[in-house]
Design an enzyme around this catalytic site. Structure first.
Site, PDB file in Angstrom:
ATOM      1  N   THR A 299       0.192  38.988  14.022  1.00 38.11           N
ATOM      2  CA  THR A 299       1.219  40.041  14.004  1.00 38.11           C
ATOM      3  C   THR A 299       2.137  39.929  12.792  1.00 38.11           C
ATOM      4  OG1 THR A 299       1.150  40.094  16.396  1.00 38.11           O
ATOM      5  CG2 THR A 299       3.063  41.109  15.365  1.00 38.11           C
TER       6      THR A 299
ATOM      7  N   HIS B 100       1.149  36.793  22.715  1.00 40.11           N
ATOM      8  CA  HIS B 100       0.612  37.546  21.574  1.00 40.11           C
ATOM      9  C   HIS B 100       1.617  38.619  21.157  1.00 40.11           C
ATOM     10  CE1 HIS B 100      -3.414  36.339  23.374  1.00 40.11           C
ATOM     11  NE2 HIS B 100      -3.564  35.999  22.118  1.00 40.11           N
TER      12      HIS B 100
ATOM     13  N   GLY C 233      -1.088  33.454  19.719  1.00 40.07           N
ATOM     14  CA  GLY C 233       0.276  33.979  19.669  1.00 40.07           C
ATOM     15  C   GLY C 233       1.164  33.161  18.757  1.00 40.07           C
TER      16      GLY C 233
ATOM     17  N   ASP D  65     -13.126  35.370  26.107  1.00 39.87           N
ATOM     18  CA  ASP D  65     -11.865  35.380  26.840  1.00 39.87           C
ATOM     19  C   ASP D  65     -12.078  36.001  28.206  1.00 39.87           C
ATOM     20  OD1 ASP D  65      -9.369  35.556  27.825  1.00 39.87           O
ATOM     21  OD2 ASP D  65      -8.530  36.733  26.170  1.00 39.87           O
TER      22      ASP D  65
ATOM     23  N   ASP E  40     -12.843  36.428  17.794  1.00 35.66           N
ATOM     24  CA  ASP E  40     -11.629  36.147  18.575  1.00 35.66           C
ATOM     25  C   ASP E  40     -11.613  37.077  19.804  1.00 35.66           C
ATOM     26  OD1 ASP E  40      -9.133  35.069  19.142  1.00 35.66           O
ATOM     27  OD2 ASP E  40      -8.051  36.435  17.809  1.00 35.66           O
TER      28      ASP E  40
HETATM   29  P1  13P Z   1      -0.007  36.778  17.095  1.00 37.77           P
HETATM   30  O1  13P Z   1      -0.395  38.199  16.765  1.00 37.77           O
HETATM   31  O2  13P Z   1       1.120  36.706  18.078  1.00 37.77           O
HETATM   32  O3  13P Z   1       0.255  35.971  15.869  1.00 37.77           O
HETATM   33  O4  13P Z   1      -1.251  36.135  17.851  1.00 37.77           O
HETATM   34  C1  13P Z   1      -2.513  36.170  17.250  1.00 37.77           C
HETATM   35  C2  13P Z   1      -3.557  35.662  18.181  1.00 37.77           C
HETATM   36  O5  13P Z   1      -3.296  34.872  19.051  1.00 37.77           O
HETATM   37  C3  13P Z   1      -4.934  36.119  17.982  1.00 37.77           C
HETATM   38  O6  13P Z   1      -5.815  35.631  18.941  1.00 37.77           O
END
Ligand code: 13P
Length: 390
Positions: free
Chosen positions: A234, A181, A210, A104, A82
């Site tokens: 998160t 995010h 996110g 990215d 990622d």
């Molecule tokens: P969150 O931490 O907001 O859930 O997003 C995770 C993410 O997009 C990882 O690439």
């Protein structure tokens, strides 16, 4: 077998109107919690490792555990890098066992983003690995307060998305339509009209970064507009944090294992909630029947050397190990020497490729060509080689 081709997995989700969760993991508690939930739900899952989290764990050490968890699963699993930060990160991710890659370069200009993504796609596709690109900018940092990293959202435009996908040939596109995010205080406003237009124009699986903080209805609408992969982290970290704080308040004098007790289950409960909400529960059987299994290939050479000493042979083998292990798609290079002195052949190379596509790309790679033509073939006339799947 349950490690499968991520493109097959996400194409199925796209065609059947559900999304697969890509859960970022930062420890064994996360890995086990995610896998437990996916097994309970009989759901496909993506084990996601974000380069920005590599400061919290050792990627090299974590990957063998991640691969083992995927291989022993009864549900289809893919392993994804990622937010890879560079071309080198993408190669490193593939060579450690990721079978899906995200690069990215979304903060760069469109032209630079296209150039960088195209290079990664060429390299990854030659290894059989699908690629996710990102266009537009989703601000914030996973695991932190989004408000502290405001950065301006740059929305993905339909025309740029079309150019980007045509020129880069990415397999999946992460779009920016209002998510952020990290932890948000307010409710994010999502531009579903834009998302629908992008989906109508591209017709490939879309990705949302996110995921934390979105409502159940927003998730349903996203999936209805072609979102087939949802990145989520998160909220899992926060559930783990709540559990640790509870443990600390009820057992103030206890140590690590007491403080971490229940963390895996609290992560797992949240992953299960997402899987059921996003429609991927009970999809494992149909997916296992149609996804191509992700099977490494082994390239074995047994040989004799002529005109060099044992010491020179050792040097040639260790140089080869250093050079060949950096070629994209090479999981491992090992060398061996026969135990019996009268063996018909004395030496071996065993090179593990992540996918059968690497047989050709490895052979043509300039590093392999130079090594083979200058250091190996001139001294190893007598040899047998075979590529096989175990
Ligand atoms: P969150 O931490 O907001 O859930 O997003 C995770 C993410 O997009 C990882 O690439």
């Amino acid at each position: 077998m349950p490690l499968v081709n991520m493109k097959d997995m996400l194409n199925h989700a796209y065609q059947n109107g559900y999304a697969v969760g890509a859960f970022d993991l930062v420890s064994l508690d996360f890995l086990e919690g995610i896998m437990d939930a996916a097994e309970r739900c009989h759901a496909p899952v993506i084990l996601s490792l974000a380069e920005s989290h590599f400061e919290y764990f050792d990627f090299e050490l974590a990957m063998p555990a991640v691969v083992a968890a995927a291989r022993r699963a009864t549900i289809p699993v893919a392993i994804h890098l990622d937010h890879g930060e560079s071309f080198e990160s993408a190669v490193h991710g593939i060579n450690r066992g990721c079978n899906g890659i995200m690069v990215d370069s979304s903060q760069q200009t469109l032209a630079d983003n296209i150039e960088m993504t195209r290079a990664v796609v060429d390299m990854a596709h030659a290894c059989g690995v699908p690629v996710e690109g990102e266009l537009g900018y989703v601000p914030g940092v996973e695991g932190e307060d989004a408000e502290r990293h405001p950065g301006e959202i740059a929305y993905t435009t339909v025309s740029e998305a079309k150019d980007y996908v045509t020129q880069t040939e990415v397999d999946f596109l992460a779009v920016s339509i209002g998510t952020v995010h990290g932890r948000m205080q307010g409710k994010p406003k999502l531009d579903f009209f834009r998302l629908q237009e992008i989906n109508d124009t591209l017709g490939i699986p879309l990705v949302i970064h996110g995921g934390t903080g979105l409502s159940d209805e927003q998730f349903q609408q996203l999936i209805g507009c072609g979102v087939s992969k949802i990145n989520y982290y998160t909220s899992l970290a926060d559930k783990a944090g709540v559990q640790i704080r509870d443990n600390a308040s009820t057992k103030p004098h206890h140590g690590y294992t007491s403080l971490a007790a229940g963390v895996r289950d609290s992560i797992s409960i949240e992953v299960e909630r997402c899987i059921r909400l996003w429609g991927s529960a009970n999809r494992a059987t149909e997916l296992l029947a149609l996804c191509t299994p992700w099977m490494p290939v082994e390239h074995l050479i047994i040989y004799n050397v002529d005109g060099i000493t044992e010491h020179q042979a050792n040097t040639m083998m260790s140089e080869g190990q250093n050079i060949l292990s950096t070629i994209p798609g090479v999981l491992e290079v090992t060398t061996g020497r026969a135990i019996q002195h009268d063996a018909m052949y004395r030496y071996t190379w065993l090179i593990r490729f992540c996918h059968s596509a690497v047989i050709d790309s490895y052979r043509a790679h300039p590093k392999h060509v130079v090594f083979a033509d200058t250091l190996f073939r001139p001294v190893a006339g007598e040899r047998i080689s075979i590529d096989y799947q175990t």
